[in-house]
Write an enzyme that holds these catalytic residues in place. Structure first.
Site, short mmCIF file in Angstrom:
data_model
loop_
_atom_site.label_atom_id
_atom_site.label_comp_id
_atom_site.label_asym_id
_atom_site.label_seq_id
_atom_site.Cartn_x
_atom_site.Cartn_y
_atom_site.Cartn_z
N LYS A 88 0.84 -1.21 0.00
CA LYS A 88 0.00 0.00 0.00
C LYS A 88 0.87 1.26 0.00
CE LYS A 88 -0.36 -0.17 5.04
NZ LYS A 88 -1.12 -0.70 6.18
N MET B 137 11.46 23.96 -0.36
CA MET B 137 10.63 23.10 -1.20
C MET B 137 11.47 22.21 -2.11
SD MET B 137 7.42 24.10 -3.66
CE MET B 137 6.68 25.20 -2.48
N TYR C 77 16.17 30.53 3.79
CA TYR C 77 15.04 31.32 4.27
C TYR C 77 15.22 31.71 5.73
CZ TYR C 77 12.18 30.44 0.13
OH TYR C 77 11.69 30.40 -1.14
N ARG D 198 -10.86 -0.07 15.21
CA ARG D 198 -10.69 0.85 14.10
C ARG D 198 -11.58 0.40 12.95
NH1 ARG D 198 -4.71 1.68 11.46
NH2 ARG D 198 -5.26 -0.34 10.57
C1 LIG Z 1 -0.28 -1.72 6.86
C2 LIG Z 1 -0.87 -2.99 7.33
C3 LIG Z 1 -0.06 -4.12 7.57
C4 LIG Z 1 1.45 -4.09 7.52
O1 LIG Z 1 1.98 -3.57 8.71
P1 LIG Z 1 3.57 -3.54 8.98
O2 LIG Z 1 3.69 -3.05 10.36
O3 LIG Z 1 4.14 -2.58 7.99
O4 LIG Z 1 4.08 -4.91 8.78
C5 LIG Z 1 -0.69 -5.32 7.87
N1 LIG Z 1 -2.04 -5.39 7.97
C6 LIG Z 1 -2.84 -4.32 7.78
C7 LIG Z 1 -4.30 -4.49 7.92
C8 LIG Z 1 -2.28 -3.09 7.47
O5 LIG Z 1 -3.09 -2.03 7.30
#
Ligand SMILES: *Cc1c(COP(=O)(O)O)cnc(C)c1O
Length: 339
Positions: A33, A294, A248, A117
């Site tokens: 992700k 930047m 800056y 969550r």
């Molecule tokens: C991001 C995520 C992971 C991975 O977590 P890490 O700590 O980077 O290994 C696993 N499961 C879910 C549901 C996540 O959102």
């Protein structure tokens, strides 16, 4: 331009350590992700597939579609697809989201075992199974997420126990509602390395694969090597007198006559500006002079190519944050090269 170098040997080293824990490469679901934690989605998917990884986890349908040719199975954590990808399963994050999926969509059910969550409550399991069946969805897995696996408290243990109860109940319900071959998973990186008897169907591994897992030494996690390094190229150099103030606000005051060079990177590339506050030094000890701006940041010395960081955990300390934020902040426009 600032640019990123990805170290394939380090990535494979990390995958070796992880595969040793999961006892099989096939049980590694690589979390890709957020542009693969800033590393580059396609770059990491390519290397993972070369290593033999068959499973991936992403946030969105678009990410799943982009990497479908590299993997056999892709879990989408939070999206409803316009048209379902045949290799993807989509997460049900609550009872109400069941109705959002089209008939025949492959789904996995997230259960809330304490993080509060996302996911259905344990008391809602039967209703969830019934509704999934009624909606004509194909249930492929049941999973949960740990809230404190990286902390040395008992919390990880009770969430693990709670998920055991979930698994038992889900197996019974699977028989009742006619869902076969459910996969069960709960471990992120930290949880996998706290567990000595991993026996689930897969582990969702992110930060450990990228080499930035932080756990006490006792957990055998010290051999991970960061995959990503950030570099920048020099724009120009100048010799300045002691007392000159750079950048800056004139925030960087020189204590002696010095050559200061300007590099073409800054917060516009995703390098956190807050690092300025804490006297940023590169891994080779080169000092930042003045503010990160930047697209320009100045450092002492004359080097043509400057290594900004090669371990996001160290950069994170300067920014008083975690490596996850340092990495995912890196913009997708940066060129990424695999070595
Ligand atoms: C991001 C995520 C992971 C991975 O977590 P890490 O700590 O980077 O290994 C696993 N499961 C879910 C549901 C996540 O959102």
């Amino acid at each position: 331009m600032a640019y990123i170098i990805l170290n394939k040997n380090n990535f494979f080293n990390n995958l070796d350590i992880i595969a040793n824990r999961t006892k099989s490469v096939d049980k590694i679901a690589l979390v890709l992700k957020d542009n693969a934690y800033g590393h580059g989605l396609l770059e990491m998917a390519t290397m993972a597939s070369e290593y033999g990884i068959t499973k991936a986890v992403v946030q969105t349908s678009a990410e799943a579609d982009a990497i479908e040719s590299f993997f056999d199975s892709i879990l989408v954590l939070a999206d409803t697809p316009k048209s379902a990808n045949q290799k993807a399963s989509y997460t049900i994050n609550g009872l109400k989201s069941i109705e959002k999926f089209a008939k025949g969509t492959k789904v996995e059910l997230k259960v809330d075992t304490g993080m509060h969550r996302n996911g259905v409550n344990i008391s809602e399991l039967e209703e969830a199974f019934a509704n999934i069946k009624r909606a004509g969805l194909l249930l492929a897995g049941v999973f949960t997420h740990h809230r404190s696996a990286d902390e040395l408290t008992s919390e990880w243990f009770w969430q693990k126990e709670t998920f055991k109860t979930v698994k038992q109940k889900a197996r019974e319900l699977a028989c009742e509602f006619g869902f076969e071959n459910l996969r069960f998973h709960s471990c992120n990186s930290a949880a996998l390395f706290r567990d000595n008897d991993f026996d689930e169907d897969m582990a969702r591994v992110g930060i450990a694969a990228y080499g930035c897992l932080e756990l006490p030494r006792a957990f055998g996690a010290e051999d991970f090597k960061p995959v990503l390094s950030l570099f920048a190229s020099k724009n120009s150099s100048r010799l300045l007198k002691a007392g000159a103030r750079v950048g800056y606000g004139g925030d960087g005051t020189l204590v002696q006559d010095s050559i200061v060079s300007n590099y073409d990177f800054g917060y516009g590339d995703g390098f956190l500006r807050i690092c300025t506050k804490n006297g940023y030094k590169t891994p080779k000890g080169v000092d930042l002079v003045g503010r990160i701006s930047m697209d320009n940041s100045s450092f002492l010395g004359t080097q043509e190519e400057l290594l900004i960081f090669d371990d996001a955990r160290v950069a994170a300390k300067y920014a008083q944050t975690i490596s996850y934020e340092v990495l995912t902040s890196l913009k997708s426009h940066l060129e990424r090269t695999i070595v």
